[in-house]
Design a protein around this motif. Structure first.
Motif, PDB file in Angstrom:
ATOM      1  N   ASN A  54       0.824  -1.226   0.025  1.00 17.20           N
ATOM      2  CA  ASN A  54       0.228  -0.213  -0.065  1.00 17.20           C
ATOM      3  C   ASN A  54       0.752   1.178   0.040  1.00 17.20           C
ATOM      4  OD1 ASN A  54      -1.868   2.237   0.963  1.00 17.20           O
ATOM      5  ND2 ASN A  54      -3.011   0.669   1.596  1.00 17.20           N
ATOM      6  N   LYS A 199       3.866   4.760  -6.917  1.00 19.58           N
ATOM      7  CA  LYS A 199       2.990   4.872  -5.704  1.00 19.58           C
ATOM      8  C   LYS A 199       2.495   6.199  -5.264  1.00 19.58           C
ATOM      9  CE  LYS A 199       4.124   0.755  -4.814  1.00 19.58           C
ATOM     10  NZ  LYS A 199       3.417  -0.448  -4.521  1.00 19.58           N
ATOM     11  N   TRP A 202      -0.690   6.005  -7.611  1.00 20.85           N
ATOM     12  CA  TRP A 202      -1.471   5.374  -7.032  1.00 20.85           C
ATOM     13  C   TRP A 202      -2.380   6.170  -5.610  1.00 20.85           C
ATOM     14  CZ3 TRP A 202      -3.334   3.392  -2.427  1.00 20.85           C
ATOM     15  CH2 TRP A 202      -4.157   2.104  -2.607  1.00 20.85           C
ATOM     16  N   PHE A 206      -6.333   6.971  -5.730  1.00 24.38           N
ATOM     17  CA  PHE A 206      -7.164   6.546  -4.535  1.00 24.38           C
ATOM     18  C   PHE A 206      -7.641   7.694  -3.707  1.00 24.38           C
ATOM     19  CE2 PHE A 206      -7.720   5.540   0.081  1.00 24.38           C
ATOM     20  CZ  PHE A 206      -8.496   4.418  -0.107  1.00 24.38           C
ATOM     21  N   SER A 209     -11.468   9.085  -4.494  1.00 25.88           N
ATOM     22  CA  SER A 209     -12.298   7.942  -4.036  1.00 25.88           C
ATOM     23  C   SER A 209     -12.928   8.621  -2.684  1.00 25.88           C
ATOM     24  CB  SER A 209     -11.851   6.715  -3.900  1.00 25.88           C
ATOM     25  OG  SER A 209     -11.296   6.480  -2.556  1.00 25.88           O
ATOM     26  N   TYR A 212     -10.686   7.886   0.706  1.00 25.11           N
ATOM     27  CA  TYR A 212      -9.736   8.602   1.274  1.00 25.11           C
ATOM     28  C   TYR A 212      -9.534   9.195   2.398  1.00 25.11           C
ATOM     29  CZ  TYR A 212      -5.591  11.892   1.344  1.00 25.11           C
ATOM     30  OH  TYR A 212      -4.579  12.622   1.703  1.00 25.11           O
ATOM     31  N   HIS A 346     -10.326  -2.234  -4.155  1.00 22.29           N
ATOM     32  CA  HIS A 346      -9.551  -2.173  -5.005  1.00 22.29           C
ATOM     33  C   HIS A 346     -10.423  -2.389  -6.569  1.00 22.29           C
ATOM     34  CE1 HIS A 346      -5.720  -2.463  -2.951  1.00 22.29           C
ATOM     35  NE2 HIS A 346      -5.182  -2.272  -3.899  1.00 22.29           N
ATOM     36  N   LEU A 352      -8.178   2.697  -9.863  1.00 21.36           N
ATOM     37  CA  LEU A 352      -7.397   1.992  -9.258  1.00 21.36           C
ATOM     38  C   LEU A 352      -7.384   0.427 -10.171  1.00 21.36           C
ATOM     39  CD1 LEU A 352      -7.715   1.827  -5.267  1.00 21.36           C
ATOM     40  CD2 LEU A 352      -6.291   3.417  -6.653  1.00 21.36           C
ATOM     41  N   ASN A 353      -8.420   0.202 -10.434  1.00 19.65           N
ATOM     42  CA  ASN A 353      -8.688  -1.087 -11.324  1.00 19.65           C
ATOM     43  C   ASN A 353      -8.413  -0.982 -12.724  1.00 19.65           C
ATOM     44  OD1 ASN A 353      -9.493  -3.822 -11.194  1.00 19.65           O
ATOM     45  ND2 ASN A 353     -11.593  -3.324 -11.987  1.00 19.65           N
ATOM     46  N   PHE A 356      -4.820   3.023 -13.116  1.00 22.38           N
ATOM     47  CA  PHE A 356      -3.379   2.850 -12.408  1.00 22.38           C
ATOM     48  C   PHE A 356      -2.633   1.865 -13.439  1.00 22.38           C
ATOM     49  CE2 PHE A 356      -0.354   0.658  -9.861  1.00 22.38           C
ATOM     50  CZ  PHE A 356       0.498   1.606  -9.456  1.00 22.38           C
TER      51      PHE A 356
END
Length: 718
Positions: A54, A199, A202, A206, A209, A212, A346, A352-353, A356
């Motif tokens: 993560n 990272k 990502w 995230f 969303s 967060y 995820h 993210l799906n 990313f």
């Protein structure tokens, strides 16, 4: 050459085979490669991004994300400052594209011409004059304390996104995202610069969303004999931040008198299958107890339809958990729920799906080019990146693949190492990294062809320069090695282009088997590169001379420096003194490590699935080497373009005939073996593409008649 086949315990092999559902051959290779810890096995067998670490494990990641959002909301000017190599170029493109897609006012810069590595004062001053207020360094910055202090004086804040070894005193950045910084919180130190940048990408995705920075409280109750176990965890950004476990007897204590009450106070409480959970809570605390529960089960079943209608409990899911089988201890049901929630998020968050993974083609390029060890999550990032690269929608990469005649071919690590990386790297080495950045960012079809051709032309120029310099300096190296007490090669030449010092140093180190320093001279400066193999440490070596340098930095095995020309003579003298004290590495007979000896029944085309299970191959993960005994040489043809030095063979093994190549082995034909001989062969297995046809092919590393094989079956002394 000695063939080395380490002994392994058959019981360990069988246990791994049974526990992870893999065949005995695959399990034996894992054990022989010392990859029998669950964590190691996970990164061999899995390629889902869910198994990567993560991004918010970086303790300062939230600070970095919030600062970027502030800049986006207030329309601040943002500068992405990268490096000129493949890792720096891909990192620059990754963050520029991401922040641009988020609506940011972003521009980028990489060192041009003879600019030094890293952020420089001139760029800081120029950005301040343009009313800039946020600099994000990528693949650099950790050593730029003075420049970042100056930026702060001018009202510019800085985020450092880097992976180089940090100095003792860190720069005053708003946040530093670097896995090599002590207490950074991140569990894996060997990400490439583009891996670290990914990272941050990502985390930014995230952060868009609803999850967060929201505290998520997960609860599970399970019965014991005469008591109940209540477990709860809190997650923030999918990272566990707190946990409570209580064992309670029904009717013995009120909810307000438990630690659980304070843990749950003010939280939305999420459970899996609310009905049974509510019943048990009322049994423990009384029928009038009201605890509002949110049932995750319907939403989870919608995202994972395979769970629907099975009446799956957390206990049942624990037995099927892919994540759980790699844990050292048995998962509690609350851990199963936490992992299920992470998987749900995820899949639920499209960024993210879907978004990313699209950036991972660049992560694969940069990671492989920077020779990062292909262990831990680097394996998954590169493996997924190769999938994206093979179907890339990135127009600049497609155009470069077309230039290299690779479009439509299955791209692997070898293609990247030999064709893509050198081409992109050449732009930086010759002072034009902007060409590669523009190529990877552009959507202009007319511009793309021109940029790709320019990248290719720069690569041809780089090759020509390298060969010219190599032929000139090679005769000097033996004398130079003697001057350095036989422990180092130190080459200084005013005609060496600064952009190829690293290439020449690497080639010298590989040829002479010692650390190599190569220095170029221009504009009153001496700029050099150092390359070596462990146990020699480049950064430690360069730290002995930091009083002479403008700047220096790098990894354990590669680094660079620059200094005023007037310091060079002193530097040469001190390096010569240092070289005398280097403990020479004891030379031993070359050894070839065998990963598996194959009985005839295993010599079949399906063997390629085992070979490809360990991909991607690269640093710290060399390709598998197999040993097959009793293969017959059916055919042997000489081949070679300039000189006929290679062999093309046809070997019979098992019930199959195998095409094979054996590089630089032509002199051995007729002397050590001949057509019709039965031989033991050490080889690698791969796919050969010719005329749009794919066939399996062996690459022979060594072969001997059975009586001539020198096989050692014990581990070398520690």
């Amino acid at each position: 050459m000695v063939w080395q086949k380490y002994p392994i315990e058959s019981d360990t092999v069988r246990k791994i085979s049974e526990e992870f559902g893999i065949d005995l051959l695959l399990a034996s290779i894992l054990v022989r490669r010392n990859l029998h810890r669950r964590e190691d096995i996970k990164f061999i067998l899995e390629d889902d991004l869910l198994f990567t670490h993560n991004a918010f494990l970086f303790v300062e990641m939230e600070d970095a994300v919030d600062r970027i959002h502030q800049a986006l909301e207030e329309g601040e000017k943002i500068l992405i400052f990268g490096d000129r190599d493949v890792d720096g170029i891909t990192s620059t493109v990754l963050l520029t594209q991401t922040i641009r897609d988020l609506g940011g006012d972003v521009r980028w810069q990489v060192p041009m011409g003879d600019d030094p590595y890293g952020l420089n004062m001139e760029s800081v001053e120029r950005f301040a004059a343009d009313d800039g207020s946020l600099i994000i360094t990528v693949d650099c910055g950790i050593s730029n304390k003075q420049e970042i202090e100056r930026a702060l004086e001018l009202g510019i804040e800085t985020l450092v996104v880097d992976h180089h070894n940090p100095p003792e005193e860190l720069p005053p950045a708003v946040a530093i995202i670097n896995p090599k910084v002590e207490d950074c919180g991140y569990p894996f130190r060997d990400l490439a610069g583009c891996g670290v940048a990914s990272k941050l990408v990502w985390a930014l995705l995230f952060s868009r969303s609803p999850f967060y920075n929201q505290s998520v409280c997960l609860l599970n109750v399970r019965p014991g004999n005469d008591s109940y176990f209540i477990e709860a965890v809190k997650l923030v950004n999918l990272v566990e931040t707190d946990r409570v476990v209580e064992t309670l007897n029904p009717g013995m204590v009120g909810l307000a008198d438990t630690r659980l009450y304070r843990f749950l106070e003010g939280e939305e409480i999420l459970v899996y299958d609310a009905g049974p959970q509510e019943k048990m809570l009322r049994k423990i605390f009384g029928p009038d107890t009201l605890i509002a529960l949110i049932d995750l089960k319907p939403e989870i079943e919608q995202v994972f339809p395979a769970l629907r209608g099975r009446g799956s409990s957390l206990l049942a899911l624990r037995e099927k958990s892919r994540i759980g089988k790699y844990e050292n201890s048995r998962l509690e049901e609350i851990d199963v729920l936490a992992n299920l929630f992470r998987s749900f998020v995820h899949r639920k968050v499209p960024a993210l799906n879907e978004d990313f993974p699209r950036c991972l083609d660049l992560v694969a390029l940069g990671t492989l080019a920077d020779l990062m060890p292909l262990v831990d999550e680097n394996r998954i990032l590169v493996r997924q990146g190769l999938k994206v690269l093979n179907s890339t929608g990135r127009k600049g990469l497609r155009e470069l693949l077309f230039q290299k005649n690779l479009l439509g071919k299955r791209i692997g690590t070898t293609d990247i190492a030999w064709q893509l990386s050198p081409s992109i790297n050449a732009t930086g080495r010759l002072g034009r990294p902007d060409t590669a950045v523009n190529l990877l960012l552009s959507d202009d079809d007319a511009q793309l062809k021109e940029l790709a051709e320019e990248v290719d032309a720069l690569n041809r120029e780089r090759k020509k320069l390298g060969e010219t310099v190599w032929s000139r300096i090679l005769p000097k190296t033996r004398k130079n090695l003697d001057e350095m007490s036989g422990n180092m090669v130190f080459i200084s030449d005013s005609s060496i282009h600064r952009g190829i010092t690293g290439i020449i140093a690497s080639r010298l180190s590989n040829t002479m088997k010692v650390p190599a320093v190569v220095v170029a001279h221009f504009d009153g400066k001496a700029v050099g590169s150092v390359r070596c193999d462990p146990p020699f440490n480049v950064r430690s070596f360069l730290s002995n001379f930091e009083d002479l340098f403008f700047d220096y930095g790098g990894h354990d095995c590669a680094g660079g420096f620059s200094m005023p020309e007037e310091h060079f003579e002193n530097f040469t003298h001190r390096v010569r003194t240092f070289a005398k004290g280097i403990e020479p590495v004891e030379t031993v007979e070359e050894r070839l490590s065998i990963d598996a000896e194959l009985p005839p029944a295993y010599m079949k085309p399906e063997l390629i699935t085992v070979q490809e299970s360990f991909e991607p191959y690269g640093e710290a993960n060399p390709p598998l080497v197999f040993l097959a005994r009793g293969m017959k040489i059916l055919q042997a043809d000489l081949m070679g373009k300039k000189e006929v030095v290679h062999l093309k063979l046809l070997l019979e093994g098992g019930v199959h005939k195998w095409p094979a190549v054996y590089w630089n082995a032509a002199p051995r034909l007729g002397r050590d073996f001949q057509i019709g001989d039965t031989v033991d062969v050490a080889f690698r297995l791969g796919r050969n593409y010719f005329n749009n046809t794919e066939t399996l092919q062996l690459t022979v590393l060594d072969l001997h008649r059975p009586e001539d094989v020198h096989l050692v079956e014990e581990r070398p002394a520690e």
